[in-house]
Design an enzyme around this catalytic site. Sequence first.
Site, PDB file in Angstrom:
ATOM      1  N   PRO A 132      -2.459 -15.694 -10.791  1.00  8.96           N
ATOM      2  CA  PRO A 132      -3.727 -16.406 -10.742  1.00  8.96           C
ATOM      3  C   PRO A 132      -4.790 -15.729  -9.882  1.00  8.96           C
ATOM      4  O   PRO A 132      -4.496 -15.130  -8.856  1.00  8.96           O
ATOM      5  CB  PRO A 132      -3.354 -17.769 -10.158  1.00  8.96           C
ATOM      6  N   ASN A 133      -6.005 -15.847 -10.382  1.00  9.03           N
ATOM      7  CA  ASN A 133      -7.231 -15.408  -9.722  1.00  9.03           C
ATOM      8  C   ASN A 133      -7.434 -13.902  -9.702  1.00  9.03           C
ATOM      9  O   ASN A 133      -8.474 -13.437  -9.232  1.00  9.03           O
ATOM     10  CB  ASN A 133      -7.342 -15.987  -8.303  1.00  9.03           C
ATOM     11  N   ARG A 149     -14.210 -11.915  -5.866  1.00 10.07           N
ATOM     12  CA  ARG A 149     -13.562 -12.882  -4.982  1.00 10.07           C
ATOM     13  C   ARG A 149     -13.127 -12.192  -3.694  1.00 10.07           C
ATOM     14  O   ARG A 149     -12.286 -11.297  -3.722  1.00 10.07           O
ATOM     15  CB  ARG A 149     -12.340 -13.494  -5.667  1.00 10.07           C
ATOM     16  N   TYR A 157      -9.749  -8.266  -0.916  1.00 16.11           N
ATOM     17  CA  TYR A 157      -9.135  -7.759  -2.136  1.00 16.11           C
ATOM     18  C   TYR A 157      -9.813  -6.523  -2.703  1.00 16.11           C
ATOM     19  O   TYR A 157      -9.323  -5.939  -3.672  1.00 16.11           O
ATOM     20  CB  TYR A 157      -9.095  -8.858  -3.204  1.00 16.11           C
ATOM     21  N   ASN A 210       2.211  -8.525  -9.636  1.00 18.26           N
ATOM     22  CA  ASN A 210       1.438  -9.138  -8.566  1.00 18.26           C
ATOM     23  C   ASN A 210       1.365 -10.612  -8.922  1.00 18.26           C
ATOM     24  O   ASN A 210       0.533 -11.027  -9.728  1.00 18.26           O
ATOM     25  CB  ASN A 210       0.039  -8.537  -8.448  1.00 18.26           C
ATOM     26  N   ALA A 265      -0.838 -15.976  -5.818  1.00 19.94           N
ATOM     27  CA  ALA A 265      -0.455 -17.198  -5.104  1.00 19.94           C
ATOM     28  C   ALA A 265       0.923 -17.718  -5.509  1.00 19.94           C
ATOM     29  O   ALA A 265       1.598 -18.371  -4.709  1.00 19.94           O
ATOM     30  CB  ALA A 265      -1.511 -18.276  -5.318  1.00 19.94           C
ATOM     31  N   GLU A 308       7.074  -5.348  -6.703  1.00 20.73           N
ATOM     32  CA  GLU A 308       6.093  -6.358  -6.294  1.00 20.73           C
ATOM     33  C   GLU A 308       4.905  -5.648  -5.668  1.00 20.73           C
ATOM     34  O   GLU A 308       5.081  -4.762  -4.829  1.00 20.73           O
ATOM     35  CB  GLU A 308       6.751  -7.295  -5.283  1.00 20.73           C
ATOM     36  N   HIS A 351       0.988  -6.296  -3.823  1.00 17.46           N
ATOM     37  CA  HIS A 351      -0.050  -7.162  -3.256  1.00 17.46           C
ATOM     38  C   HIS A 351      -1.185  -6.285  -2.761  1.00 17.46           C
ATOM     39  O   HIS A 351      -0.945  -5.278  -2.082  1.00 17.46           O
ATOM     40  CB  HIS A 351       0.488  -8.002  -2.096  1.00 17.46           C
ATOM     41  N   ARG A 409      -1.511 -12.265   7.120  1.00 12.52           N
ATOM     42  CA  ARG A 409      -2.492 -13.300   6.792  1.00 12.52           C
ATOM     43  C   ARG A 409      -1.995 -14.687   7.188  1.00 12.52           C
ATOM     44  O   ARG A 409      -1.129 -14.815   8.038  1.00 12.52           O
ATOM     45  CB  ARG A 409      -2.834 -13.198   5.301  1.00 12.52           C
TER      46      ARG A 409
END
Length: 147
Positions: A11-12, A19, A24, A73, A76, A97, A99, A106
Amino acid sequence: MSKPVYVLGGPNLNLLGTREPEIYGRDTLEDIHARLRAQAPKTALVLRQTNSEGELVTWVQEAGREAAVLILNAAAYTHTSIALHDALKSLKIPVIEVHLSNPAAREAFRHVNYVAPVATATIAGLGAYGYELALNAAMRLSGQGGS
């Protein structure tokens, strides 16, 4: 013919470039995908993004049947999805994976990770470049090259 490398996003990620670019980066998802295609022009790539958890789980299951390697990725869903964890756990292929940011540096809620325990490797905190590193590793793991 070699099996493809699946590159799946959660998502996103469709909002990349706009964003929170301070976290990012300014690259869009299409920018990242274009660099991956240029990096490995002879490698079949399946490049997908969804905001839907169920769709992502379905694609992970598909990757288990069709792909040589999965680059994921989960965004969330990394921190929330036991369904995704279970789907990944069933795979017999390498899972890398990725990110863009470093979740460990974070907010505390991002420290929970349901992907890492079932991933072959994790690349985090290197921005869009992390995808290029993941593809290089995927090609090596699948016997399709890589440096």
